[in-house]
Enzyme design. Structure first.
Site, PDB file in Angstrom:
ATOM      1  N   ASP A 205       4.766-123.405 -71.283  1.00 57.75           N
ATOM      2  CA  ASP A 205       3.550-122.630 -71.483  1.00 57.75           C
ATOM      3  C   ASP A 205       2.759-123.195 -72.666  1.00 57.75           C
ATOM      4  O   ASP A 205       3.327-123.551 -73.702  1.00 57.75           O
ATOM      5  CB  ASP A 205       3.935-121.175 -71.766  1.00 57.75           C
ATOM      6  N   GLU A 270       1.845-127.012 -68.996  1.00 54.76           N
ATOM      7  CA  GLU A 270       0.513-126.433 -68.826  1.00 54.76           C
ATOM      8  C   GLU A 270      -0.384-127.096 -69.869  1.00 54.76           C
ATOM      9  O   GLU A 270      -0.352-126.739 -71.042  1.00 54.76           O
ATOM     10  CB  GLU A 270       0.554-124.914 -69.036  1.00 54.76           C
TER      11      GLU A 270
END
Length: 525
Positions: A205, A270
């Site tokens: 993330d 990401e």
């Protein structure tokens, strides 16, 4: 073996996939109950959003204990059963990792609040004195991605105003200080904990986050969050000091070094970095295996824009030899049906883009529910739970609309997702899109995606990593993998056009008299 180089990975938003215990929130046992569906769909792996211990200020992305399961989702035994059963179904399991921040309920942050300025406990985070005569102004002008300042002031034990701490997202998500060796050691411990339990990899993330400039300088110009969530690092000409700092690559090299001790495991980031030159640095041989390049997500339904996004993504990874990682949506962005116009038109366009996506070389990520053609849900204000809604002063509705639970079968209110009341209300139109009925309908979006995945695995046209493009009418394009004969054609114009030569083996809609209607894609051999 790099199994992921041409894999189809299915993203599961755990809260919304399947609820086994009837409390209205999806859980690990619910996922386990639906593994047969995922095997039937034909995907190679699943990616689970956070299921760790959390107060759920950001629905699990505020992690209080990264090495345990939150009771709302199950326990470690349930996780172990899920991994074992997934492997028995031929599915690999990847999980989210959240290294940029912790929950404010993490034991480290609670200790930091109880400790004095300059203490080792506070050195795990970014605590600073405020600006101004009384320190009553934030240490710099950084903005939170979710809205408002990226700083919150704490109270001293005597009740007087104290230091400020940094949070690029919600105040309940304080950013970790990645110059602190304890932070590095703890992440390695987390990686090994889950790898030893059999996970097949991680999705990182905010992989362009973590590292910050040492002096935390002011951002130049207007860096207020954009309506879609402002996760992009700025361009080279207008750098954003919050993201894409050069030292972040050392973090990814550490992560990769750990995974290299576990053959066949994947790490994907990401990476909201718009500059191709800086994006590809995340995919160097000793860093991430894959990185999401979100150009295709941001492209409108227009042939030139879609082709440009594809070409730029392929060029960004070519120099480092990494495969591209494609997706049309995830839990942070509007679903394709809605993004491409909604209604009948949006549904047709989303089906067409699914064929474009699955024809591309590299790794494809499908977000749960997109294979059913789900639109965003129109939710009333009073049910919104995304922290963006409150932190933006009710100017941005947040991401709840694309996180509504999956309709499996039956009727309202739970549509087979739960025997109770779903954590977000499921709209009546979802009743027409339930998975059970689509499985029986050869013309459904689910049947189209199943067939496309099957052909992707079995047809010789899906080999090779380079594309060649063909001449096409305005508003259209056609491509094939170099050295193969299977062509993917897309019509984004308002006119029906002739199909390219070849036999149509799959199409997103009817092909009358050898023609390709607007909002339609076809595969031709």
């Amino acid at each position: 073996m790099q199994w992921w180089r041409d894999a189809v990975v299915y993203q599961i938003y755990v809260r919304s996939f399947a609820d086994a215990d009837g409390d209205g929130v999806g859980d690990l046992e619910g996922i386990r109950d639906r593994l047969g569906y995922l095997e039937l769909l034909g995907v190679d792996a699943i990616w689970l959003t956070p299921f760790y211990t959390s107060p759920m200020a950001d629905h699990g992305y505020d992690v209080a204990d990264p090495r345990n399961v939150d009771p709302v989702f199950g326990d470690l035994a349930a996780f172990d059963r899920l991994v074992a059963d997934a492997h028995d179904h031929g599915l690999r399991v990847t999980i989210d990792l959240v290294p940029n921040h912790t929950s404010s309920e993490h034991e480290w942050f609670r200790a930091a609040l109880a400790a004095a300025p300059g203490s080792p406990e506070r050195a795990r985070y970014h605590f600073r004195r405020g600006r101004g005569p009384n320190g009553d102004q934030p240490p710099n002008n950084w903005q939170s991605v979710f809205g408002g300042p990226a700083w919150t002031r704490v109270q001293n034990p005597d009740g007087s105003p104290g230091e400020w701490y940094l949070h690029l997202f919600a105040p309940e998500q304080p950013d970790l200080n990645w110059t602190n060796p304890e932070v590095w050691d703890d992440l390695e411990k987390t990686l090994r904990f889950w790898l030893d339990r059999g996970v097949d990899g991680f999705r990182i993330d905010v992989a362009h986050g973590m590292s910050k400039p040492p002096d935390l300088p002011d951002a130049r110009g207007d860096r207020a969050p954009s309506p879609d969530g402002e996760r992009w690092a700025a361009t080279v000409d207008a750098p954003d000091p919050r993201f894409d700092h050069d030292d972040v690559h050392a973090v990814h090299r550490m992560i990769r070094a750990v995974l290299d001790h576990y053959p066949g495991r994947l790490v994907v980031g990401e990476v909201w970095v718009g500059d191709s030159g800086r994006f590809c640095r995340y995919l160097r041989p000793d860093e991430l295996h894959l990185g999401f390049d979100f150009r295709l997500v941001r492209a409108p339904f227009e042939a030139t824009a879609i082709r440009t996004a594809i070409e730029q993504t392929l060029a960004a990874v070519a120099d480092v030899g990494a495969p591209p990682a494609w997706t049309l949506s995830n839990h942070d962005v509007s679903r394709p049906v809605t993004r491409y116009g909604g209604g009948v038109e949006g549904h047709a366009r989303a089906r067409a883009m699914a064929l474009v996506l699955l024809a591309l070389p590299g790794v494809v990520y499908l977000y749960n529910g997109d294979e059913l053609g789900l639109p965003d849900a129109d939710l009333p204000d009073e049910v919104l739970q995304d922290p963006i809604w409150e932190l933006s002063g009710h100017t941005r509705r947040g991401r709840d609309r694309c996180r509504v639970p999956i309709p499996w079968e039956g009727s309202a209110p739970g549509y087979g997702f739960t025997s109770g009341d779903p954590w977000l209300p499921m709209p009546p139109e979802y009743g027409k899109l339930v998975a059970a009925e689509q499985l029986e309908d050869t013309g459904s979006t689910l049947s189209l995606v199943r067939r496309a995945i099957e052909l992707r695995k079995t047809h010789p046209g899906f080999t090779g990593s380079e594309l060649e493009w063909f001449g096409a009418p305005e508003g259209c394009f056609a491509f094939r993998r170099v050295g193969t004969t299977l062509v993917c054609a897309l019509n984004t114009s308002g006119e029906t056009v002739p199909l390219p030569p070849g036999e149509a083996i799959l199409a997103s809609g009817p092909l009358p008299d050898g023609m390709l209607p607007p909002g339609t894609a076809a595969w031709l051999a």
